[in-house]
Design an enzyme around this catalytic site. Structure first.
Site, PDB file in Angstrom:
ATOM      1  CG  ASP A  78      -2.131  -0.894   1.030  1.00  9.67           C
ATOM      2  OD1 ASP A  78      -3.251  -0.435   1.285  1.00  9.67           O
ATOM      3  OD2 ASP A  78      -1.961  -2.055   0.624  1.00  9.67           O
ATOM      4  CB  CYS A 119       1.344  -5.914   4.071  1.00 13.08           C
ATOM      5  SG  CYS A 119       2.979  -5.640   4.816  1.00 13.08           S
ATOM      6  CG  ASP A 120      -2.153  -2.363   4.604  1.00 15.92           C
ATOM      7  OD1 ASP A 120      -1.192  -2.730   5.290  1.00 15.92           O
ATOM      8  OD2 ASP A 120      -2.451  -1.175   4.456  1.00 15.92           O
ATOM      9  CE  LYS A 121      -6.331  -2.485   1.569  1.00 13.82           C
ATOM     10  NZ  LYS A 121      -5.088  -1.889   2.050  1.00 13.82           N
ATOM     11  CB  CYS A 192       4.246   0.267   8.511  1.00 15.81           C
ATOM     12  SG  CYS A 192       4.765   0.375   6.783  1.00 15.81           S
ATOM     13  CD  GLU A 443      -4.834   2.450   2.446  1.00 15.72           C
ATOM     14  OE1 GLU A 443      -5.224   1.484   3.115  1.00 15.72           O
ATOM     15  OE2 GLU A 443      -3.641   2.825   2.401  1.00 15.72           O
ATOM     16  CB  SER A 469      -3.188   4.814   5.218  1.00 12.97           C
ATOM     17  OG  SER A 469      -2.222   4.245   6.065  1.00 12.97           O
TER      18      SER A 469
END
Length: 554
Positions: A78, A119-121, A192, A443, A469
């Protein structure tokens, strides 16, 4: 076992030959075949090291009597895809990940899955695919990166490089300052360092019961991270033997536990999308009302970056997610009897956990706020709902009335912010960024970080049918539904309209008469899809549903 369909019987001689070509032995094929979904690549810091995690998982599986077989998954960063056309793809990739796991698992008849992401998705995509299949499965994250340090202070990607862009534009930072910040913001591999979307989802996986204790907080560089991965390999074999499938764990109560944790720690607003999407695959009915109801009764007891100064490593050292869950359990705020991938109940997993630093994990009687980290807003501007991370909003901005500054897309808004065309009191409106309209629901971290870098976060709000985000902070309201591309009220806002935001009372209103809005609606023309013909995004735009239901595909 599912794998018998490809390993047993005379008719499967050709299938076994193909296995033997890769070095598998007849003895290997008599054991359960465990798919290890590896999302390693060399473009995401959170995934760069996952081969090491996968090797530990494989050792665990083999030691417990299984045959581990690694298969790949895509993963998008991202951060690197932020603030350009690439940001249309991360959310849409969630469905690609789920679909590819379905295809690989059924095609090769795996008996169970260990999902290795970070990570995110990638996290929700993996859990969606496994929930759809309803096989034994465990999720293992790669762990958070450590925060950076500069001039004696901890920094991270958001409280560092992203916010430095606005500060540089304001003349606060020199070229040398900016260079030092970008060099020190991300010192190690891992997701992160703050409680952004990746670490929110990795933490919620513990509350859902689909990951082992420690999954959310053990830092990526630590040996304990590989130990956890090895234990996961052992545990998946226990789930196979006990015939415990993922939907046995993913109950409505499990999702409510995850939401309760989300509210207590102040997780990313993206969790609303992802938990609803996972629930959809698990055949569990979950709505924004569930989030709002739970938010009103769960105190917010940790304040990690971007809302505060603590990072995931601090939470880990304070007792981790288990300690937070123990606080909630002792107050009867979660369902303690839920089954987890350990084969034990949630209570059995966390009963001996202790808070080791009450400045990081506050007691429930001394919270940062009496309500949870996320609030669901409604009103004539968002009839189907909108989402705000209220734990990251300054108290003076919980109520705001301001003049609309309207932009049909992120780039126009970002340019206006960077060129100092946004003023204190304004409400920045970024629309046509929803799941269908973008397509992909980008985002808005770059605009929000720029607002903060310019010192406007205590006077300027931003609303969008896009999303934010997990690193976003400030009065930023996203997921406005219906979206502009569907003719939602956000499409009818005109420059100079007054917008009222009342987070405490869960309201967001466009101060325009119903008659005027009806007139505007009659004149509104739906814009064409922005995705080129023949692309995945064009197909995605036709199938994706509202953010208010998780932006799942129909």
């Amino acid at each position: 076992m599912n794998s018998k369909e490809v390993t047993k019987g005379v008719a499967r001689a050709p299938h076994r030959s193909l296995f033997y070509a890769m070095g598998y032995t007849p003895e290997d094929l008599k054991k359960p075949l465990i798919g290890i979904v590896n999302s390693h690549n060399e473009i995401i810091p959170g995934h760069f090291h996952l081969n090491e995690i996968v090797q530990a998982v494989k050792l665990g599986v083999a030691s417990a009597g299984g045959t581990p077989i690694e298969i790949p998954s895509i993963g998008i960063c991202d951060g690197i895809s932020m603030n350009h056309s690439g940001m249309k793809y991360p959310l849409a990739s969630r469905e690609l990940i789920a679909d590819s796991i379905e295809a690989m698992t059924i095609a090769h008849k795996f008996d169970a899955l260990v999902l290795v992401g970070n990570c995110d998705k990638i996290v929700p995509g993996m859990l969606m695919g496994a929930a759809r299949l309803n096989v034994p499965a465990i999720y293992v994250s790669g762990g958070p990166m450590l925060p950076g340090k500069l001039k004696g202070k901890k920094i991270d990607l958001v409280h560092g490089a992203f916010e430095a862009v606005g500060s540089y534009a304001e003349g606060i930072l020199s070229d040398d300052d900016l260079n030092k910040i970008e060099q020190h913001s991300c010192p190690t591999c891992g997701s992160c360092a703050g409680l952004f979307t990746a670490n929110s989802m990795n933490s919620l996986a513990e509350a859902l019961g689909v990951a082992l204790p420690g999954n959310g907080t053990i830092p990526a560089p630590y040996g304990r991270r590989k130990q956890l991965a090895k234990y996961a390999g052992v545990k998946i074999m226990e789930l196979v033997k006990k015939k415990i499938k993922l939907r046995d764990i993913l109950t409505k109560e499990a999702f409510k536990n995850a939401i309760a944790l989300d509210m207590a720690i102040g997780g990313s607003s993206n969790t609303t999308l992802h938990l609803m999407a996972i629930a959809h695959e698990a055949k569990v009915y979950l709505t924004l009302e569930d989030f709002d109801e739970i938010s009103r009764r769960i105190p917010h007891i940790t304040k990690l970056s971007p809302a505060g100064t603590h990072h995931m490593v601090d939470l880990d050292e304070a007792g981790g997610i288990s300690a937070v869950l123990k606080e909630l359990m002792d107050a009867n705020l979660i369902f303690k009897d839920q089954l987890t991938v350990t084969g034990k109940t949630l209570e059995e997993n966390i009963k001996n956990s202790l808070v080791l630093n009450d400045s990081v994990i506050r007691p429930l009687n001394n919270p940062y706020s009496n309500e949870g980290g996320i609030a669901i807003l409604r009103g004539n501007l968002a009839p189907d709902g909108a989402v705000v991370k209220q734990s990251a909003v300054e108290p003076e901005m919980l109520y705001h009335k301001g003049v609309a500054r309207v932009f049909d897309g992120e780039e126009l808004a970002f340019d206006a912010i960077m060129n100092k065309k946004i003023h204190p009191g304004d409400v920045v409106v970024i629309r046509y960024e929803g799941p269908k309209g973008c397509p992909g629901m980008r985002e808005m971290l770059s605009p929000t970080a720029a607002i903060i870098g310019l010192g406007l976060e205590k006077s300027t709000a931003l609303i969008t049918d896009g999303r934010f985000s997990g690193g976003t902070r400030g009065p930023c309201i996203g997921h406005i539904s219906p979206e502009a591309s569907e003719g939602g009220p956000i499409a009818l806002i005109e420059e100079g309209d007054l917008i009222e935001i009342d987070i405490s009372n869960r309201r967001i209103s466009l101060l325009v008469s119903p008659e005027e809005l009806s007139k505007r609606k009659e004149n509104w023309i739906q814009p064409p899809c922005k995705a080129p013909d023949g692309t995945y995004l064009k197909r995605y735009s036709k199938l994706v549903t509202s953010a208010s239901t998780g932006a799942v595909l129909e």
